[in-house]
Scaffold this motif. Structure first.
Motif, short mmCIF file in Angstrom:
data_model
loop_
_atom_site.label_atom_id
_atom_site.label_comp_id
_atom_site.label_asym_id
_atom_site.label_seq_id
_atom_site.Cartn_x
_atom_site.Cartn_y
_atom_site.Cartn_z
N PHE A 145 0.80 -1.05 0.02
CA PHE A 145 -0.08 0.08 -0.32
C PHE A 145 0.95 1.19 0.01
O PHE A 145 1.64 1.42 1.11
N ILE A 146 0.83 2.07 -1.15
CA ILE A 146 2.00 2.87 -1.23
C ILE A 146 1.35 4.32 -0.95
O ILE A 146 0.22 4.76 -1.47
N THR A 147 1.80 5.16 -0.25
CA THR A 147 1.17 6.48 0.02
C THR A 147 2.54 7.27 0.67
O THR A 147 3.38 6.91 1.50
N ASP A 174 -14.11 5.59 -1.55
CA ASP A 174 -14.84 5.74 -2.94
C ASP A 174 -14.05 4.44 -3.74
O ASP A 174 -13.06 3.87 -3.44
N SER A 175 -14.68 4.09 -4.90
CA SER A 175 -14.23 3.13 -5.69
C SER A 175 -13.07 3.35 -6.14
O SER A 175 -12.36 4.56 -6.52
N GLY A 176 -12.17 2.23 -6.12
CA GLY A 176 -10.83 2.17 -6.74
C GLY A 176 -9.59 3.06 -5.92
O GLY A 176 -8.62 3.44 -6.12
N THR A 177 -9.89 3.34 -4.45
CA THR A 177 -9.29 3.92 -3.63
C THR A 177 -8.14 3.09 -2.95
O THR A 177 -7.11 3.49 -2.29
N GLY A 178 -8.41 1.71 -3.30
CA GLY A 178 -7.59 0.68 -2.53
C GLY A 178 -8.12 -0.15 -1.36
O GLY A 178 -7.36 -0.48 -0.44
N LYS A 179 -9.06 -0.36 -1.13
CA LYS A 179 -9.96 -0.70 0.04
C LYS A 179 -9.54 -2.43 -0.07
O LYS A 179 -9.18 -2.98 1.08
N GLU A 180 -9.58 -3.06 -1.18
CA GLU A 180 -9.20 -4.27 -1.09
C GLU A 180 -7.65 -4.64 -0.87
O GLU A 180 -7.43 -5.59 0.02
N LEU A 181 -6.97 -3.55 -1.17
CA LEU A 181 -5.43 -3.69 -1.05
C LEU A 181 -5.28 -3.45 0.47
O LEU A 181 -4.25 -4.04 1.17
N LEU A 182 -5.88 -2.44 1.21
CA LEU A 182 -5.83 -2.29 2.60
C LEU A 182 -6.42 -3.68 3.43
O LEU A 182 -5.65 -3.90 4.35
N VAL A 362 -7.22 5.31 -7.82
CA VAL A 362 -5.88 4.60 -8.19
C VAL A 362 -6.23 3.85 -9.33
O VAL A 362 -5.45 3.68 -10.18
N ARG A 363 -7.60 3.03 -9.29
CA ARG A 363 -7.80 2.30 -10.29
C ARG A 363 -7.41 3.24 -11.66
O ARG A 363 -7.14 2.52 -12.70
N GLU A 364 -8.16 4.20 -11.69
CA GLU A 364 -8.14 4.88 -12.95
C GLU A 364 -6.72 5.16 -13.33
O GLU A 364 -6.28 5.11 -14.54
N LEU A 365 -5.76 5.76 -12.23
CA LEU A 365 -4.55 6.04 -12.56
C LEU A 365 -3.58 5.01 -13.21
O LEU A 365 -2.91 4.99 -14.05
N GLU A 366 -4.27 3.59 -12.56
CA GLU A 366 -3.43 2.47 -13.17
C GLU A 366 -3.92 2.21 -14.66
O GLU A 366 -2.83 1.94 -15.25
N ASN A 367 -5.14 2.37 -15.01
CA ASN A 367 -5.37 2.19 -16.22
C ASN A 367 -4.56 3.18 -17.21
O ASN A 367 -4.35 2.84 -18.29
N1 LIG Z 1 -2.10 2.92 -2.21
C1 LIG Z 1 -2.02 2.08 -3.03
N2 LIG Z 1 -0.86 1.86 -3.52
C2 LIG Z 1 -0.59 0.69 -4.55
N3 LIG Z 1 -1.72 0.30 -5.22
C3 LIG Z 1 -2.83 0.84 -5.07
C4 LIG Z 1 -3.16 1.72 -3.80
N4 LIG Z 1 -4.44 1.93 -3.93
C5 LIG Z 1 -4.85 1.26 -4.78
N5 LIG Z 1 -4.02 0.63 -5.46
C6 LIG Z 1 -4.11 -0.32 -6.87
O1 LIG Z 1 -5.24 0.01 -7.47
C7 LIG Z 1 -6.48 -0.77 -7.77
C8 LIG Z 1 -7.53 -0.50 -7.13
O2 LIG Z 1 -7.69 -0.79 -5.73
P1 LIG Z 1 -8.74 -1.95 -5.15
O3 LIG Z 1 -9.08 -2.94 -5.89
O4 LIG Z 1 -8.03 -2.09 -3.65
O5 LIG Z 1 -9.74 -0.76 -4.80
P2 LIG Z 1 -11.16 -0.58 -3.93
O6 LIG Z 1 -11.20 0.57 -3.22
O7 LIG Z 1 -11.53 -2.16 -3.54
O8 LIG Z 1 -12.25 -0.65 -5.42
P3 LIG Z 1 -13.70 -0.97 -5.43
O9 LIG Z 1 -14.42 0.08 -4.59
O10 LIG Z 1 -14.02 -0.58 -7.04
O11 LIG Z 1 -13.88 -2.44 -4.97
C9 LIG Z 1 -5.75 -2.17 -7.50
O12 LIG Z 1 -4.93 -2.63 -8.45
C10 LIG Z 1 -4.89 -1.61 -6.48
O13 LIG Z 1 -3.86 -2.52 -6.36
#
Ligand SMILES: Nc1ncnc2c1ncn2[C@@H]1O[C@H](COP(=O)(O)OP(=O)(O)OP(=O)(O)O)[C@@H](O)[C@H]1O
Ligand SMILES: [Mg+2]
Length: 457
Positions: A145-147, A174-182, A362-367
């Motif tokens: 988890f990078i920040t 919000d969607s794509g903020t990294g909840k699953e990663l956390l 972050v998901r959008e940035l990733e894309n």
């Molecule tokens: N802080 C972070 N450092 C590295 N990668 C990140 C970070 N935050 C998000 N990502 C990456 O961005 C993508 C989206 O993150 P994730 O699936 O955890 O989001 P989410 O909050 O669960 O989204 P959703 O609500 O749509 O389910 C993943 O590929 C994840 O690895």
């Protein structure tokens, strides 16, 4: 500067050792010599060499013994065998034991130089590959988890602190903020990291299927249930149960889940005796939870149970320092994955990213970065490799349209289109990002289509 390759030369003929040593030192290698097989063995024991150049026929330990010892201790080292008794048989045997090459006496020093350089080059490539594979694996398996955002760092600290406890956690953002990663981070830093992390998307099932998936069933609990089956809750025993999109869980299920959390036991469908489970529950949602409770979408008692600790991840646009950091991280990740030499952003591309709103986080940035790396053919990612709507600053309110400033309606239409694109066309997410409900979004989209059809532009 790169460290010179270390070469060990072993031969019981002193003059041969001296000549080879001279030639290899002149090539810039760090040379160590031994005048007998046993001295060579002792050196191999004491430290690693990148390459062993050894005579085959020696008193005591011969070249074959050295070759074996070297490969056994340092499988990555290369071995070149030299001999005056070149028979195909010994050559084949040496190669089978892992020698890189075989040089017959008398030889030209040029030949030795060439073979040694080839061996070391092969070794270098192999090492590089290994390192790349390890790096790619680290991106896949244990994503970090990078920040560097102060508030997010504090949130991460709290996450680290509570990870080893068994308290329930609610992750919001919000969607794509990294909840699953956390959630993965919590699991990895917890006591249960050797147990399973079972993720359940609560919005993905209908009621009947969901009960069966979560709670499992006994044999003949219903027609077609030929054998008993564990549900996901039981499957998570010893580990973490991750309930994603918790607000989407049907209300009846919420009651049952509450029981599971309180009693730490599940009742399979058709069962009379509950089964004990040892789980830690982590839930996530991208909705406003307080509102979901007020609207009676999420049961308050369940909310209180889950919400022992809430970890909130702020939208990416509110963490401006994280944009360049994550962008660089993702650039590295994708250029590695695609085998491309893209190593940096151009300053204007980076600036463009830093001013962008990222409704898809972050998901959008990733894309965006993945796409950019895929289409770039140099070693930098520039403005031209960013999606068109970022490049043109199309959403600046100051831009003229057809020679006049856009009307409010036009602006809204474009804005909705932009947000929809950013969240991959998902209307639920778009409505959330826009702060309106789905039906108003739908109404707006419908009138937009009508407008699009009636106006020629
Ligand atoms: N802080 C972070 N450092 C590295 N990668 C990140 C970070 N935050 C998000 N990502 C990456 O961005 C993508 C989206 O993150 P994730 O699936 O955890 O989001 P989410 O909050 O669960 O989204 P959703 O609500 O749509 O389910 C993943 O590929 C994840 O690895
Ligand atoms: Mg998610």
């Amino acid at each position: 500067m790169k460290k010179p390759d270390r070469i060990l030369i072993v031969d019981d003929e002193e003059i041969a050792v001296r000549n080879l040593s001279h030639v290899m030192t002149a090539e810039g290698y760090e040379v160590t010599t031994a005048h007998s097989g046993s001295a060579g063995l002792a050196l191999l024991e004491s430290r690693p060499f990148d390459l062993l150049l050894t005579d085959l026929r020696m008193e005591q330990a011969d070249g074959m013994a050295l070759l074996k010892a070297c490969k056994a201790r340092h499988p990555d080292s290369e071995v070149i065998v030299i001999t005056g008794y070149a028979t195909t048989e010994t050559a084949v045997r040496a190669m089978k034991l892992g020698a890189f090459h075989y040089i017959a006496k008398p030889f030209h020093f040029d030949e030795v130089r060439k073979v040694v350089a080839e061996a070391l080059e092969k070794q270098r490539l192999r090492r590089e590959n290994k390192q790349l594979r390890a790096e790619i694996a680290s991106y896949r398996g244990q994503a970090k988890f990078i920040t560097q955002d102060p508030a997010t760092l504090r949130m991460l600290d709290l996450a680290r602190q509570i990870a080893p406890t068994d308290c329930n956690v609610l992750v919001t953002g919000d969607s794509g903020t990294g909840k699953e990663l956390l959630v993965q981070f919590l699991h990895r830093h917890g006591k249960r990291h050797n147990g399973p992390l079972v993720a359940v998307n609560c919005g993905a099932f209908n009621k009947e299927l969901f009960a069966n998936e979560l709670f499992g069933h006994e044999r003949e609990a219903f027609t077609g249930a030929a054998s008993a089956r564990k549900g996901l809750i039981e499957a998570a025993s010893g580990g973490t149960l991750f309930l994603d999109e918790i607000t989407e869980m049907p209300p009846e299920m919420q009651v049952k889940l509450l029981r599971v959390i309180q009693e730490k036991e599940v009742l399979r469908l058709g069962a009379t005796v509950p089964t004990k489970v040892d789980i830690r529950v982590v839930a996530a949602t991208n909705r406003d939870v307080a509102r979901a409770v007020a609207d009676q979408i999420l049961r308050q008692d369940l909310y209180f149970r889950l919400n022992v600790v809430t970890l909130h991840i702020a939208p990416l646009a509110q963490r401006p320092d994280d944009i360049p950091l994550l962008a660089q991280h993702l650039l590295h990740k994708f250029s590695l994955q695609m085998g491309k030499p893209v190593t940096a952003f151009t300053p204007d591309a980076l600036e463009c990213l830093q001013t962008y709103a990222f409704p898809g986080n972050v998901r959008e940035l990733e894309n965006i970065v993945e796409r950019g790396v895929a289409i770039s053919d140099g070693d930098t990612l520039g403005l031209a490799q960013l999606p068109p709507h970022l490049q043109s600053g199309e959403f600046s309110v100051f831009r003229r349209k057809n020679g006049r400033i856009p009307t409010l309606d036009e602006q809204e239409r474009d804005y909705i289109r932009w947000v929809l694109d950013a969240v991959g066309g998902n209307q639920t997410l778009a409505a959330q990002a826009l702060g309106i409900n789905r039906s108003s979004l739908w109404r707006k989209l419908r009138s937009r289509i009508r407008d699009d059809n009636s106006s020629p532009d």
